[in-house]
Design a protein around this motif. Structure first.
Motif, short mmCIF file in Angstrom:
data_model
loop_
_atom_site.label_atom_id
_atom_site.label_comp_id
_atom_site.label_asym_id
_atom_site.label_seq_id
_atom_site.Cartn_x
_atom_site.Cartn_y
_atom_site.Cartn_z
N GLU A 176 46.54 36.54 39.15
CA GLU A 176 45.74 36.68 40.47
C GLU A 176 44.93 35.63 40.87
O GLU A 176 44.98 35.26 41.99
CB GLU A 176 44.79 38.06 40.35
CG GLU A 176 45.71 39.50 40.57
CD GLU A 176 46.42 39.69 41.79
OE1 GLU A 176 45.96 38.90 42.53
OE2 GLU A 176 46.80 41.00 41.89
N TYR A 181 44.74 37.36 47.24
CA TYR A 181 45.18 38.10 46.15
C TYR A 181 46.55 38.72 46.28
O TYR A 181 46.63 38.93 47.61
CB TYR A 181 44.28 38.90 45.34
CG TYR A 181 42.69 38.48 45.18
CD1 TYR A 181 42.76 37.52 43.88
CD2 TYR A 181 41.69 38.57 45.79
CE1 TYR A 181 41.59 36.80 43.54
CE2 TYR A 181 40.33 38.32 45.62
CZ TYR A 181 40.62 37.29 44.22
OH TYR A 181 39.43 36.82 44.09
N CYS A 196 48.91 41.90 46.10
CA CYS A 196 48.79 43.55 45.95
C CYS A 196 49.93 43.89 45.16
O CYS A 196 50.20 45.33 45.39
CB CYS A 196 48.31 44.14 47.26
SG CYS A 196 47.59 45.61 46.88
N ILE A 224 48.74 47.56 40.70
CA ILE A 224 47.81 46.78 41.35
C ILE A 224 47.52 47.63 42.46
O ILE A 224 48.44 48.01 43.39
CB ILE A 224 48.20 45.38 41.86
CG1 ILE A 224 48.32 44.66 40.51
CG2 ILE A 224 46.94 44.81 42.60
CD1 ILE A 224 48.69 43.09 40.87
N CYS A 227 43.55 47.31 47.41
CA CYS A 227 43.66 46.06 47.82
C CYS A 227 43.26 45.89 49.32
O CYS A 227 43.77 46.23 50.40
CB CYS A 227 45.09 45.35 47.85
SG CYS A 227 45.61 45.44 46.31
N LYS A 236 42.01 44.28 52.57
CA LYS A 236 42.61 43.19 53.49
C LYS A 236 42.09 42.90 54.62
O LYS A 236 41.28 43.80 55.28
CB LYS A 236 44.24 43.22 53.57
CG LYS A 236 44.72 44.49 54.59
CD LYS A 236 45.93 44.22 54.68
CE LYS A 236 46.65 45.50 55.44
NZ LYS A 236 48.13 45.48 55.58
N TYR A 242 44.71 39.48 51.46
CA TYR A 242 43.79 40.59 50.43
C TYR A 242 42.63 40.00 49.88
O TYR A 242 42.77 38.58 49.28
CB TYR A 242 44.96 40.99 49.38
CG TYR A 242 46.07 41.75 49.94
CD1 TYR A 242 45.76 43.22 50.35
CD2 TYR A 242 47.21 41.32 50.10
CE1 TYR A 242 46.98 43.89 50.76
CE2 TYR A 242 48.29 42.00 50.62
CZ TYR A 242 48.12 43.25 50.93
OH TYR A 242 49.02 43.90 51.56
N TYR A 281 41.27 43.34 44.65
CA TYR A 281 42.31 44.33 44.07
C TYR A 281 41.78 44.98 42.81
O TYR A 281 40.76 44.76 42.45
CB TYR A 281 43.54 43.11 43.46
CG TYR A 281 42.98 42.60 42.38
CD1 TYR A 281 42.93 42.65 41.11
CD2 TYR A 281 42.70 41.04 42.71
CE1 TYR A 281 42.58 41.80 40.08
CE2 TYR A 281 42.08 40.14 41.61
CZ TYR A 281 41.91 40.70 40.44
OH TYR A 281 41.49 39.73 39.47
N ASP A 285 39.32 44.17 38.02
CA ASP A 285 39.35 43.85 39.58
C ASP A 285 39.14 42.36 39.65
O ASP A 285 38.81 41.62 38.69
CB ASP A 285 38.35 44.71 40.36
CG ASP A 285 37.02 44.69 39.76
OD1 ASP A 285 36.54 43.89 38.95
OD2 ASP A 285 36.16 45.51 40.25
N GLU A 286 38.63 42.07 40.93
CA GLU A 286 38.50 40.49 41.19
C GLU A 286 37.25 40.10 40.31
O GLU A 286 36.93 38.72 40.23
CB GLU A 286 38.49 40.24 42.71
CG GLU A 286 37.29 41.18 43.48
CD GLU A 286 37.54 42.47 43.84
OE1 GLU A 286 36.58 43.01 44.38
OE2 GLU A 286 38.55 42.95 43.41
#
Length: 168
Positions: free
Chosen positions: A60, A72, A74, A111, A114, A116, A125, A128, A148-149
Motif C-alpha cells: 500500500e 492508496y 482499495c 481491504i 477506504c 476517498k 483513496y 484503508y 491501516d495506513e
C-alpha cells in the motif's frame, strides 16, 4: 535337526498380544500428538497471516508513492498483477499472486473502509483497513488481524475484524 527347525518356526512373527500392545501404544501417541499438530498448524497460519498483512501494508505504501493520483489501493487485486505485464494502477504487481487472490494459509484478506476524495474528477483513496480472518475459526486460525495506513497491526482474539489489541 528336526527340533531346531521346529523351534525356529515357533519363534517367527509376533503374537496377537504383542501386536495389540504395539497398536495401543501407537493409538496413545497419536491421541496425544494430534491436538498439538492442529495447534501448530493454526499458529503457522497466524504467523503467515501477520506476514501477509505486513506485505500488504508495504505494498500500500509503495502503491501510494507510485500512483499518488490514486492514493492508496482499495483492492487487493490492484496490488497484485500478472507476471510479464507492465504495472498499472489496476494491477501494480506489488504482491505475490497467491496473496492477490485474497486467500492464503487458511485466512481471507480484504481491504475495506477506504475513505476517498475526488480531485480533478479523479478518486483518491486517503486511507484503508486491511483485514485477515480465519476461514474456519478454531481450525485454520484463532485470531483475526487488522492494519491501516498507520501501519500498526492489531488483533481480534475472537477471530473477527474487531481488532482492538496491538500485536505483541
Amino acid at each position: 535337526m528336526h527340533r531346531n527347525l521346529a523351534d525356529r518356526r515357533s519363534e517367527q512373527g509376533f503374537t496377537l498380544i504383542e501386536l495389540l500392545i504395539v497398536m495401543s501404544i501407537i493409538i496413545i501417541i497419536v491421541t496425544i500428538a494430534l491436538p498439538n499438530i492442529t495447534r501448530y498448524r493454526r499458529q503457522g497460519n497466524e504467523t503467515s497471516a501477520v506476514g501477509s498483512i505486513r506485505a500488504l501494508v508495504a505494498a500500500e505504501l509503495q502503491y501510494s508513492q507510485t500512483y499518488p493520483q490514486n492514493g492508496y489501493s482499495c483492492s487487493i487485486g490492484a496490488l497484485g498483477g500478472e507476471k510479464g505485464t507492465s504495472p498499472t494502477p489496476a494491477a501494480a504487481g506489488l504482491i505475490p499472486p497467491d496473496l492477490a487472490t485474497g486467500q492464503k494459509a487458511g485466512y481471507t484478506f480484504a481491504i475495506v473502509n477506504c475513505p476517498k476524495v475526488t480531485i480533478n474528477n479523479q478518486d483518491q483513496y486517503t486511507g484503508y483497513q486491511i483485514t485477515a480472518v480465519p476461514q474456519a475459526i478454531g481450525k485454520t486460525g484463532d485470531r483475526g488481524f487488522c492494519s491501516d495506513e498507520n501501519q500498526q497491526i492489531m488483533v481480534d482474539p475472537k477471530g473477527g475484524t474487531s481488532c482492538s489489541v496491538p500485536l505483541q
